[in-house]
Write a protein that holds these residues in place. Structure first.
Motif, PDB file in Angstrom:
ATOM      1  N   LYS A  72       0.843  -1.206   0.000  1.00  0.00           N
ATOM      2  CA  LYS A  72       0.000   0.000   0.000  1.00  0.00           C
ATOM      3  C   LYS A  72       0.876   1.253   0.000  1.00  0.00           C
ATOM      4  CE  LYS A  72      -4.199  -1.790   2.199  1.00  0.00           C
ATOM      5  NZ  LYS A  72      -4.998  -1.837   3.449  1.00  0.00           N
ATOM      6  N   ASN A 100       0.930   4.011  -2.987  1.00  0.00           N
ATOM      7  CA  ASN A 100       0.724   5.452  -2.770  1.00  0.00           C
ATOM      8  C   ASN A 100       1.894   6.262  -3.310  1.00  0.00           C
ATOM      9  OD1 ASN A 100      -1.724   4.994  -1.498  1.00  0.00           O
ATOM     10  ND2 ASN A 100      -0.822   4.914   0.553  1.00  0.00           N
ATOM     11  N   GLU A 116       1.638   9.066  -6.251  1.00  0.00           N
ATOM     12  CA  GLU A 116       2.152  10.426  -6.011  1.00  0.00           C
ATOM     13  C   GLU A 116       3.126  10.824  -7.123  1.00  0.00           C
ATOM     14  OE1 GLU A 116       2.162  13.947  -3.906  1.00  0.00           O
ATOM     15  OE2 GLU A 116       1.004  12.143  -3.365  1.00  0.00           O
TER      16      GLU A 116
END
Length: 482
Positions: free
Chosen positions: A285, A289, A293
């Motif tokens: 996870k 992320n 980004e």
């Protein structure tokens, strides 16, 4: 400082029990606060998450607190309390603090800010301390364990094959030479060639590019084996997909034909990916992320599939299987090929597929992982089983989204005469490979195998874009630091 048995942060963050006194050790990520209270984010590498340490400033010596800086190693005894902040259930109220290792914060390169991957490669001795590379290291360990678990459960034997070898399994010639000869005073034959008879092994030797050939020898006695070891290729390619030193997983199986080989490869990949999702979800996870980004601002069509979604995509689909000739027809008639969008245009039979072609088949045409079979023999290795058409071999490549080929394998040629003739055609010296040919004379059987580049698997599972970031200490042209 009172001696208390250390509790790992990963275990402490799972507890809901408060009030007990614990000891935690780790490295300071950040420290913030005021004259009354400091908040220290502590990480010990056991998980992606930091543990918050609450320090009541008046209770500690000022000079000691000044030593608690980013990068410092500390040991803390404290009381487990319910966390008032978000993100974790508990925090630790410090009772005793020992600075185990000071950090020269003015020179410490890992400040609490975003660092580029290129910069972190220059300080690979410290990049384990970042969230990204801590996560990659934990996922890499999990994948190593899962590889051994999968094959052990299926009754395969792990065989250690040589790192130093006199044979070139791929016939590509891009190998690192191993010698003890004095390079400033090389012994010569009468013809002026290097006299390798005076070398350590009495012949020219190299670092291996594959454990396959020796693996076959074991499989033709033990039935089902696998190798998992370092391999080396002296290919002068400074790309995001090439390493000079990498790890290969190579199963070899007696009595397996190409269909059995494909079944095993699909089962193996799905096992590994499921293991990652079941055991590394927090790290995945975080990596997901991070990737999202990084891709902010990109056009929708240029963005990659979300990491967890991509892994589940592989698990939820049966792999498409089709011959190379059918894939060539699909590619030849595809819009990108007709409109000149492919960097390497597809002309027809004999074209060596590039990553862009493999990804088109997986991501655009079938929208499923793909296994291509029966490639032209002229673009494949000498040991592959020859088909009756005289033009193709029983090869297989497993293609994944975003990465293209992840596994390459084949049914091996078990017929002595066909193998010998093919080696002669490709100018592979049969007299040096007598031991390999022998296995085709003494009880030869149908057998198959494949190779999975471990770092290529890691690229897929972590979503990283450069292979230098999924191995702890990358070896590439002109780079052998650390």
């Amino acid at each position: 400082m009172e001696q208390i048995r250390r509790t790992k942060i990963t275990d402490l963050l799972k507890t809901t029990e408060t009030g007990q006194i614990v000891n935690v050790k780790g490295w300071v990520r950040t420290k913030r606060g005021n004259k009354q209270v400091n908040f220290v984010a502590l990480n010990d590498g056991t998980c992606i998450h930091n543990l918050q340490i609450v320090v009541d400033v008046p209770n500690f010596d000022e000079s000691q607190l000044k030593r608690i800086t980013t990068g410092a190693a500390v040991s803390i005894n404290g009381e487990v309390c319910a966390s008032t902040g978000s993100g974790q259930a508990v925090e630790v109220l410090a009772k005793e603090i020992e600075v185990m290792g000071d950090c020269d914060v003015d020179k410490y390169p890992l400040q609490p800010k975003k660092h580029s991957l290129e910069f972190l490669r220059e300080i690979a001795h410290l990049r384990f301390r970042t969230n990204t590379f801590g996560a990659i290291a934990r996922v890499r360990h999990a994948m190593i364990f899962a590889v051994h678990q999968f094959f052990t459960q299926k009754g395969f034997l792990n065989i250690h094959t040589p790192i130093i070898t006199a044979s070139d399994a791929e016939g590509a010639g891009e190998m690192f030479k191993v010698t003890t000869l004095d390079l400033d005073n090389l012994p010569r034959t009468e013809e002026g060639d290097i006299n390798f008879k005076e070398d350590f092994f009495g012949k020219a030797t190299n670092l291996t590019v594959s454990g396959q050939l020796e693996g076959e020898l074991a499989a033709l006695a033990m039935g089902e084996i696998y190798t998992f070891g370092p391999t080396f290729r002296a290919e002068n390619s400074n790309t995001s997909r090439h390493l000079a030193e990498f790890w290969m997983i190579e199963p070899e199986m007696a009595f397996y034909d190409l269909n059995d080989n494909m079944d095993l490869a699909e089962e193996f990949l799905k096992f590994l990916i499921k293991y990652a999702l079941d055991n590394c979800l927090d790290d995945l996870k975080f990596l997901s992320n991070r990737l999202q980004e990084e891709e902010k601002g990109k056009k929708a069509e240029d963005k990659t599939m979300e990491l967890i979604e991509k892994l589940e995509f592989v698990l939820s689909n049966d792999f498409i299987r089709l011959p190379y000739t059918e894939a060539i027809d699909i590619l030849k008639n595809s819009k990108p090929n007709k409109k000149g969008k492919f960097k390497y245009p597809i002309d027809g039979f004999g074209s060596d597929l590039q990553s862009e072609h493999e990804r088109y088949l997986v991501e655009k045409h079938f929208k499923k992982p793909v296994i291509l079979t029966d490639y032209p023999k002229d673009i494949k290795a000498f040991y592959m089983k020859q088909n009756e058409d005289g033009k193709t071999v029983r090869a297989m490549d497993v293609l994944f989204p975003q990465i293209g080929e992840i596994i390459g394998g084949s049914q091996r040629e078990e017929n002595y005469d066909k193998l010998y003739n093919r080696m002669t055609e490709m100018e592979i010296p049969a007299e040096e490979m007598w031991w390999y040919l022998d296995t085709r004379r003494f009880g030869s059987v149908v057998h198959s195998g494949f190779g999975l580049g471990f770092e290529r698997l890691m690229l897929f599972v972590t979503g990283m874009g450069n292979i230098r970031d999924v191995i702890p200490f990358p070896r590439t042209p002109k780079t052998a630091e650390f």
